[in-house]
Each structure stands twice: as C-alpha cells, then as structure tokens.
Write an enzyme that holds these catalytic residues in place. Structure first.
Site, PDB file in Angstrom:
ATOM      1  CD  GLU A 129       3.865  -6.194  -2.541  1.00 48.89           C
ATOM      2  OE1 GLU A 129       4.535  -5.470  -1.784  1.00 48.89           O
ATOM      3  OE2 GLU A 129       4.022  -7.424  -2.625  1.00 48.89           O
ATOM      4  CB  THR A 177      11.359  -7.816   2.922  1.00 48.77           C
ATOM      5  OG1 THR A 177      10.516  -7.578   1.799  1.00 48.77           O
ATOM      6  CG2 THR A 177      12.672  -7.109   2.710  1.00 48.77           C
ATOM      7  CB  ILE A 180       2.442 -10.184   2.799  1.00 48.40           C
ATOM      8  CG1 ILE A 180       3.249 -11.079   1.860  1.00 48.40           C
ATOM      9  CG2 ILE A 180       2.708  -8.730   2.528  1.00 48.40           C
ATOM     10  CD1 ILE A 180       2.649 -12.435   1.628  1.00 48.40           C
ATOM     11  CB  THR A 233       3.438  -2.931   5.497  1.00 47.77           C
ATOM     12  OG1 THR A 233       4.533  -2.395   4.748  1.00 47.77           O
ATOM     13  CG2 THR A 233       2.399  -1.840   5.713  1.00 47.77           C
TER      14      THR A 233
END
Length: 443
Positions: A279, A162, A159, A196
């Site tokens: 999340e 950011t 995902i 990540t």
C-alpha cells in the site's frame, strides 16, 4: 503528444526519451497499452467525475471486462487463479506469469496521470489492498468461495483497518469479533472510518479484535457489507479524492461465519503490516505522478502567461521555484524506480525485512515532495490556482489532495519514525549475527 512537444517534466525521464536500465521491451509495450486504455476509459473524464464526486458504473465494468484492475495487485500476480479463470494476459501486452513489480508501477503511474487520486482509487483500492490478504493467508476453502467473483470483478471488496480512535495506531483497534455460543459465527461490533471504496463494497477484509489488548489480539476477517444485516454505511465528505467513496461503517451484532477468518486468530497484525508495504509503495508511486502533473501544468502556464510585460518564465523567482520543486521530483522519481527494481529482485520475505522501513520512508517523502510541487503550482498559477474551475483547476485540486497522501497508509510522522526504527532493528540483528559466541575465539 511526443516528448518533444510536452512541457518540461511532463513524463518520467524514461518516457521523455532518456535511457534507463530498468525498463525492458515488455515494460515499454505494457506502458503503451496501459496509456491507451486508461486515457480512453479514465483520464479524459477524470476531472469531470471528480467534480461530480463519483464514477459512472460502466467504468468499473469496462475495467473488469478488460481485466484492468488485476494489475493493481502486487507482483507476482496469482497466476494459478488467473489461468483457472481463463485469464492468460492483460490487454494482450503482458502475460500474467511475466508481470513483475515494474509492470505494476507503470500501471499505478498511468492510473494517476490525471493528477487526481480519487477516480483511480475508486476502482483499484479494494482490489489492490483487500484481495492480497485472502491470497496470502486465506485457506483454500475461503479462496474457492470468494476469489472467482472478486478477480472477475463481479463483486467488490475494500480493506477496513482504520477506526475513529485507531488510525496509524493499528494495535489499538476496538472493533470486536466474539464467537457465538454455537461457535458458528463471529459477532462483530464496532466502527470503521475513512474506508476507501466501502460504500460500493460487498465485502471488507477487516481488522477485528478476537483476543485481548494489543497487537496479539487482532485478526483479519472477511466481513459482508452491502445489504448485510447489522451493517450500515455512509459516505464521508473529505477534502480530496472525493470520487473514491470514503466511507464510515457501523457494525451492530453482525454475524460473520467463522469460516471467513483469514489465516489464524491473533495473527492479524502481522498480516496487516505485510499488506501495508504494498500500500505504501503504491501511494508513493501515485504521489510522484501527481507531483509531476502539478509541476508540468505550472511549467506550461508560466511559459504562456505574461505579467509585467513578459512571460512569467522570464522571471528569475519563477525559475527558482520550478528548479527547487523539479529537483525534489526527479530525485523522488529516481528513488522510486530504484525501489521498484529492488522489488523485482528480492523475494517477498527479503523485501519485507530489507525494504519495510524504506517503504515507510518513501511514502513519507512522496507526501513531502507532492506538497512542495503542489504548492509551487498553486503559487505560480496565482489566483487561478485558488479557483476550483478554469485553467488553474488542476493545481487547486491536487493541492487539496496532498494530505490524502501524507495521512492515509500511515501518517507522515509515524512513517518517519517507523523507518528509522526498522533500519536500526535490521542493523542490530545483522551485527548480532557477527558477535563471537561466548567462550569462543571464533567469529
């Protein structure tokens, strides 16, 4: 190790033999199966892999072969898709159609039992947060193209929200996706940071700007990554969760088929916020277990470590520190379990409204409690808690991971503010419904 021989606070009360209203026989079977598999294939080597900063490739293969990444997705699972792929149950312990949020919470808790978020995060983050938007908002054609290989673990996903200048301020995302002249592609330009799993991912569920400024200009796009023209990626050195593969992604005129749009243009912010609830709850559950690992390790240490002629546990100041941290931990555990139970009883739409603000609050509180428990452990381990090897290694490592809970998924201060704003919004909406219609004496 039985609950009788474990140090205090080593497991949640329901696993230490105390009664609980939340866990059924199905949940208890699942927990035993989870612990056995995860202990053998992750936990026993997690510390070494975190030190080496990566997991061997065969760990991913073992988990995907056993369908043991699927439980990281929010409940209910995509039953129709799973059965189409021949997946009827997980570990023979729970049928996919029976899997609820409590099963998910048990899995998340067991995956964090090493006390480290990196080893488990390197496996689950993309599946847990990258796949759900495709399932919820992607059209049938998009799902048919990508879901089989993602659910089987043949390809990996992350995902990517950011950016260097847009963390918790999601509405300020700068990465652009502009349609090509022939209308067949989005041309994507920009950067993503702190992603990540990105370094290993074939695809990213990515937030991009397809319109003007603000939230209404955001969309979600499935962007190819590994070895794709115009994409470059490098790993970032972070303080904790090192093995999770935190990545910086640069996108230079990346041509993405328009068919890779997830849902509708301009709806990206709504899709992102819906995904954030899962999340943040996952972060809270994992952080609760990390706090438990830190505190139980400290308990075990002070019961055997001697200073000034007696075991540390005989010192009132030591017991006082453990009591304060322990009370915070068990209060958080009780809240998280209540929260998870509510998730099993509410529809997704109800949960998004009623629990959205509380999810942010739970995530923030989990970071605060983890900080207290990790600091308690480091102080009680003394010099050993400040050493990266040896008997205090676990306390030192967990302490470095505290900010990996307090910042990602929405930074703590933003979460605290969001929680109250959402609760006030719900209150105003409900009271407005009770107002008398103008010109009427009736409620």
């Amino acid at each position: 190790m039985s609950s009788q021989t474990q140090p205090p606070l080593s497991d949640p009360p329901w696993l230490m033999g105390l009664p609980s209203p939340y866990y059924t026989d199905s949940h208890r079977r699942w927990q035993k199966a989870c612990r056995a598999f995860i202990e053998e294939n992750l936990i026993k080597n997690a510390m070494a892999w975190e030190t080496e900063e990566t997991l061997p490739g065969d760990v991913w293969e073992k988990f995907t072969a056993a369908n043991m990444l699927i439980p990281s997705m929010p409940a209910p699972l995509p039953v129709e898709w799973l059965k189409k792929l021949g997946i009827q149950d997980i570990l023979g312990a729970v049928k996919v159609e029976e899997f609820d949020y409590t099963h998910n919470a048990i899995y998340t808790d067991e995956m964090a039992r090493s006390g480290l978020a990196g080893p488990s995060g390197s496996l689950t983050t993309g599946v847990s947060f990258g796949i759900p938007p495709l399932l919820k908002f992607g059209n049938k054609q998009l799902q048919e193209r990508f879901m089989p290989e993602l659910l089987r673990g043949e390809k990996r996903i992350c995902i990517a929200i950011t950016e260097p200048s847009a963390g918790s301020d999601v509405a300020n995302i700068q990465t652009t996706a502009v349609k090509s002249e022939d209308g067949k592609h989005y041309i994507v330009n920009g950067t993503k940071k702190w992603i990540t799993n990105g370094i290993w991912s074939h695809y990213a569920t990515m937030a991009v700007r397809t319109g003007g400024l603000g939230a209404s200009g955001l969309s979600l796009l499935l962007v190819p990554l590994l070895n794709y023209p115009g994409v470059s990626m490098r790993r970032l050195k972070v303080g904790g969760q090192i093995s999770a593969g935190t990545t910086f992604i640069e996108l230079d005129d990346v041509a993405v088929p328009v068919e890779n749009l997830i849902g509708v243009e301009g709806m990206g912010m709504r899709y992102i916020m819906t995904n954030f609830n899962h999340e943040r709850l996952q972060i809270a559950i994992g952080a609760t277990r990390q706090a438990r690992v830190a505190l139980s390790a400290a308990f075990e240490y002070v019961m055997k470590r001697e200073a000034f002629g007696k075991a540390l546990i005989e010192q009132p100041v030591v017991r006082h520190r453990l009591a304060k941290a322990g009370a915070l931990l068990e209060s958080l555990q009780a809240w998280v379990e209540q929260f998870v139970y509510q998730m099993t009883k509410l529809t997704k739409e109800e949960a998004d409204v009623e629990l959205g603000g509380l999810t942010a609050l739970a995530k923030a509180q989990a970071g605060i409690v983890l900080s207290e428990c990790a600091q308690c452990a480091v102080l009680l381990f003394g010099g050993n808690g400040f050493t990266r090897t040896g008997q205090g290694e676990i306390a030192e490592k967990i302490y470095r991971e505290v900010n990996g809970v307090r910042v990602p998924g929405g930074s703590e201060d933003v979460m605290l503010d969001l929680a109250i704003r959402q609760l006030v919004k719900n209150f105003k909406n409900k009271t407005k419904m009770l107002e008398r219609p103008r010109g009427s004496s009736k409620l």
